[in-house]
Design a protein around this motif. Structure first.
Motif, PDB file in Angstrom:
ATOM      1  N   SER A   2      -6.974  -0.213   0.225  1.00 19.55           N
ATOM      2  CA  SER A   2      -6.796  -1.240  -0.476  1.00 19.55           C
ATOM      3  C   SER A   2      -7.628  -2.154  -1.166  1.00 19.55           C
ATOM      4  CB  SER A   2      -5.463  -1.771  -0.142  1.00 19.55           C
ATOM      5  OG  SER A   2      -5.779  -2.398   1.259  1.00 19.55           O
ATOM      6  N   GLU A   3      -8.961  -2.133  -0.188  1.00 14.63           N
ATOM      7  CA  GLU A   3      -9.827  -3.061  -0.422  1.00 14.63           C
ATOM      8  C   GLU A   3     -11.178  -2.336  -0.163  1.00 14.63           C
ATOM      9  OE1 GLU A   3     -11.385  -7.280   1.521  1.00 14.63           O
ATOM     10  OE2 GLU A   3      -9.141  -7.167   0.772  1.00 14.63           O
ATOM     11  N   ARG A  19     -10.399  -6.056  -4.169  1.00 15.01           N
ATOM     12  CA  ARG A  19      -8.900  -5.476  -4.159  1.00 15.01           C
ATOM     13  C   ARG A  19      -8.907  -4.224  -5.273  1.00 15.01           C
ATOM     14  NH1 ARG A  19      -5.586  -6.021   0.035  1.00 15.01           N
ATOM     15  NH2 ARG A  19      -3.888  -5.896  -1.387  1.00 15.01           N
ATOM     16  N   ARG A  20      -8.174  -3.274  -4.967  1.00 16.78           N
ATOM     17  CA  ARG A  20      -7.721  -2.114  -5.433  1.00 16.78           C
ATOM     18  C   ARG A  20      -6.950  -2.585  -6.645  1.00 16.78           C
ATOM     19  NH1 ARG A  20      -4.788   1.946  -1.962  1.00 16.78           N
ATOM     20  NH2 ARG A  20      -3.180   0.353  -2.165  1.00 16.78           N
ATOM     21  N   ASP A  64       0.842  -1.238   0.138  1.00 17.65           N
ATOM     22  CA  ASP A  64       0.026  -0.033  -0.086  1.00 17.65           C
ATOM     23  C   ASP A  64       0.960   1.251   0.008  1.00 17.65           C
ATOM     24  OD1 ASP A  64      -2.619   1.279   0.279  1.00 17.65           O
ATOM     25  OD2 ASP A  64      -1.861   1.973   2.155  1.00 17.65           O
TER      26      ASP A  64
END
Length: 249
Positions: free
Chosen positions: A156-157, A162-163, A62
């Motif tokens: 990030s999620e 998920r990103r 991240d």
């Protein structure tokens, strides 16, 4: 260590030392662990240690995803124009001579023919802007754009999804949405061309559009243009080597 990019960063730094030595004192390298910091210091390069805990979170992926955007937002906050480059860039000359200074952001592209392909809907969106080489100005509209991008992609999620791990692709989607919005907040430039819908006044703070200039891929070369197409050799004004090459080809 396995997966370490320290050797690649050393290669970048050595290329600056060899081909643009007057720029070396102006560059700093963000070392995410003590080993990388030690190596960069041994070579005599400016290194800033940013370890987990004192400087960053424990989520390395991240942190890396957000790192370039943190740098842009922080350094422009000090009123500095800032060039942020990936470790797998090499300098083969002085790229500062290539900047026109007429836009909030000047960037590399992964297109071969930007005049034909920029912001066309049928090309890969991540090819428009290569975030591996980005100059930003400390303008209010640009700082708002970067802050909005970070806010929109902070987690990030989301909802178990998920990103996208490629921040370059996410940023390009973000820019396309801003360009095509009812109130367009971004315009693009390449050469004498303008992309998007230029507005003299934007009826929302900070009251004007962000301008993003795409740089000539023969001069600020992506990997395929440099290693495969050798496009810089087609322009007699460039010579044997372009000022910058992305060694990802």
């Amino acid at each position: 260590e396995k997966g370490s990019r320290t050797a690649i960063a050393v290669n970048l730094a050595l290329s600056i030392r060899k081909y643009a030595p007057h720029l070396e004192p102006r560059f700093a390298y963000i070392s995410l662990d003590a080993v990388a910091h030690k190596v960069m210091n041994e070579y005599g390069f400016n290194s800033v240690l940013c370890e987990a805990g004192p400087c960053r979170s424990m989520d390395l992926k991240d942190d890396i995803w957000k790192l370039r955007w943190y740098l842009m937002l922080t350094l422009t906050g000090f009123g500095l124009s800032t060039l942020v480059v990936d470790a797998d860039i090499v300098f083969l000359g002085d790229p500062t001579k290539e900047f026109l200074g007429d836009s909030d952001m000047e960037v590399m592209t992964d297109h071969f023919f930007p005049e034909q392909h920029l912001w066309e809907p049928w090309v890969r969106v991540e090819d428009h802007i290569n975030t591996g080489f980005v100059l930003v100005k400390p303008s209010v509209p640009l700082r708002f754009l970067i802050a909005d991008f970070l806010d929109e992609n902070w987690e990030s999620e989301q909802g178990g999804v998920r990103r996208d791990g490629m921040d370059q692709r996410v940023f390009n989607h973000f820019v396309v949405r801003r360009m095509s919005a009812d109130i367009p907040l971004v315009i693009g430039r390449y050469g004498s061309q303008t992309f998007g819908r230029p507005q003299t006044i934007v009826p929302a703070w900070p009251m004007r559009q962000v301008s993003i200039r795409i740089m000539d891929p023969k001069r600020i070369a992506h990997g395929m243009n440099f290693f495969w197409r050798r496009a810089h050799l087609l322009d007699p004004e460039i010579g044997e080597l372009p000022p910058v090459a992305h060694v990802n080809g």
